[in-house]
Design an enzyme around this catalytic site. Structure first.
Site, short mmCIF file in Angstrom:
data_model
loop_
_atom_site.label_atom_id
_atom_site.label_comp_id
_atom_site.label_asym_id
_atom_site.label_seq_id
_atom_site.Cartn_x
_atom_site.Cartn_y
_atom_site.Cartn_z
N GLU A 47 -27.41 -26.24 -49.69
CA GLU A 47 -27.54 -26.78 -49.52
C GLU A 47 -28.66 -27.01 -47.59
O GLU A 47 -28.79 -28.18 -47.38
CB GLU A 47 -26.36 -27.46 -48.44
N GLU A 91 -30.82 -21.83 -18.22
CA GLU A 91 -31.90 -22.76 -20.20
C GLU A 91 -32.52 -24.17 -19.97
O GLU A 91 -32.71 -24.66 -20.60
CB GLU A 91 -31.77 -22.73 -20.93
N HIS A 141 -30.60 -12.92 -30.05
CA HIS A 141 -30.02 -14.25 -28.26
C HIS A 141 -29.29 -15.50 -29.63
O HIS A 141 -28.38 -15.68 -28.78
CB HIS A 141 -31.25 -14.82 -27.18
N HIS A 194 -24.78 -19.09 -29.38
CA HIS A 194 -25.01 -17.73 -29.88
C HIS A 194 -24.53 -17.59 -30.96
O HIS A 194 -23.29 -16.81 -30.79
CB HIS A 194 -24.23 -16.72 -28.61
N HIS A 213 -27.85 -25.17 -26.95
CA HIS A 213 -28.98 -23.71 -27.16
C HIS A 213 -27.24 -23.47 -27.57
O HIS A 213 -26.20 -22.93 -27.12
CB HIS A 213 -29.48 -23.26 -26.48
P1 13P Z 1 -25.90 -21.01 -18.87
O1 13P Z 1 -24.59 -20.28 -18.39
O2 13P Z 1 -26.80 -20.62 -17.16
O3 13P Z 1 -26.07 -21.82 -19.32
O4 13P Z 1 -26.85 -19.34 -19.58
C1 13P Z 1 -26.60 -19.12 -20.89
C2 13P Z 1 -26.87 -18.41 -22.19
O5 13P Z 1 -26.50 -18.89 -23.43
C3 13P Z 1 -28.54 -18.55 -21.46
O6 13P Z 1 -29.34 -18.28 -22.74
ZN ZN Z 2 -28.12 -17.99 -24.65
#
Ligand code: 13P
Ligand code: ZN
Length: 268
Positions: A166, A111, A207, A137, A135
């Protein structure tokens, strides 16, 4: 150096423990500030120059601590020099080289376009005061992008603000919603960088989420609050839906009380 590594260890372990970083899910980048930058003076490059897909003059010459692609965030605590690396952009912002890390070999996150293009936006919008981009999940935020029909920036921001009192204080500009785009793509990178120039949080449909901050704690905290709101929202839906909620007037009153500059367009 130890202090810098401790920061990323703390953030990555927190993310893993929260269940936001299954397998190699999620990635972190930190633009190095003046003191952190100087830690890598005199390091000879450990790699050839890799061209970036587009030139990024806004961050030319900058150094970044970035998690490695395919590496598990939960392992950074144990082996930081294997799972993270420090890269340096050339004086045009057109390529990068590795200065430290990714032992014995490896590369920055897939990313990287989203991270570096977002750092361009963040540096500009905060007048060079923000250095962190995450980033990840988080389960409930992702679930929400399946469970609620016709989501967009306005409806999702409002839903999160209403789900936890909040939220409007932590992200008064709301969250930007991006319909699904392929992971790791330049399209996703560009869309994320545009989105983060408007708001500090960006939701990637099906995602995950991206967040920025002055430091890793601030970026992490923003995501944490949004994820908590998503969890409450899903629990309320599972319990048969909200029977009452925060009104626009109450939301505006909270924002005014904490002197937060709300994006008023999200109320229209
Ligand atoms: P990477 O292992 O390349 O960091 O990817 C993980 C990810 O969350 C892709 O969106
Ligand atoms: Zn990801």
């Amino acid at each position: 150096m130890q202090k810098l590594i401790e920061e990323i260890k703390k953030t990555s372990s927190d993310m893993a423990r929260r269940g936001w970083a299954e397998s190699n899910g999620g990635n972190i980048s930190l633009r190095l500030n003046k003191d952190q930058f100087a830690l890598f003076d005199g390091y000879s490059p450990k790699s050839e120059s890799f061209p970036l897909p587009v030139s990024m003059p806004e961050i030319a010459g900058e150094r970044f601590l970035v998690t490695g692609t395919g590496r598990f965030l939960r392992n950074i605590e144990l082996f930081p020099e294997k799972n993270t690396g420090v890269i340096e952009l050339d004086s045009q912002g057109a390529s990068y080289r590795l200065l430290w890390g990714y032992e014995p070999q490896g590369a920055p996150t897939s990313e990287l376009p989203a991270h570096l293009l977002s750092h361009c936006s963040i540096k500009k919008k905060t007048n060079n005061q923000s250095f962190a981009f995450i980033h990840t999940h988080p389960t409930n935020l992702i679930a929400l992008t399946y469970a609620v029909a016709n989501l967009d920036t306005k409806s999702l921001s409002k839903l999160l603000w209403q789900s936890h009192a909040e939220c409007i204080v932590v992200f008064p500009a709301g969250v930007e919603f991006l319909p699904w785009i392929m992971a790791g793509s330049m399209d996703l990178g560009r869309a994320t960088a545009d989105a983060i120039s408007l708001r500090n949080l960006v939701i990637w449909q099906y995602h995950g989420i991206c967040g920025c901050g002055r430091n890793l704690d601030e970026a992490f905290g923003r995501i944490d609050v949004a994820e908590k709101a998503a969890e409450i929202c899903l629990k309320v839906m599972a319990a048969g839906g909200a029977k009452q909620t925060l009104t626009d007037e109450q939301l505006r009153a909270i924002a005014a009380n904490f002197r937060c500059e709300v994006d008023q367009r999200l109320f229209e």
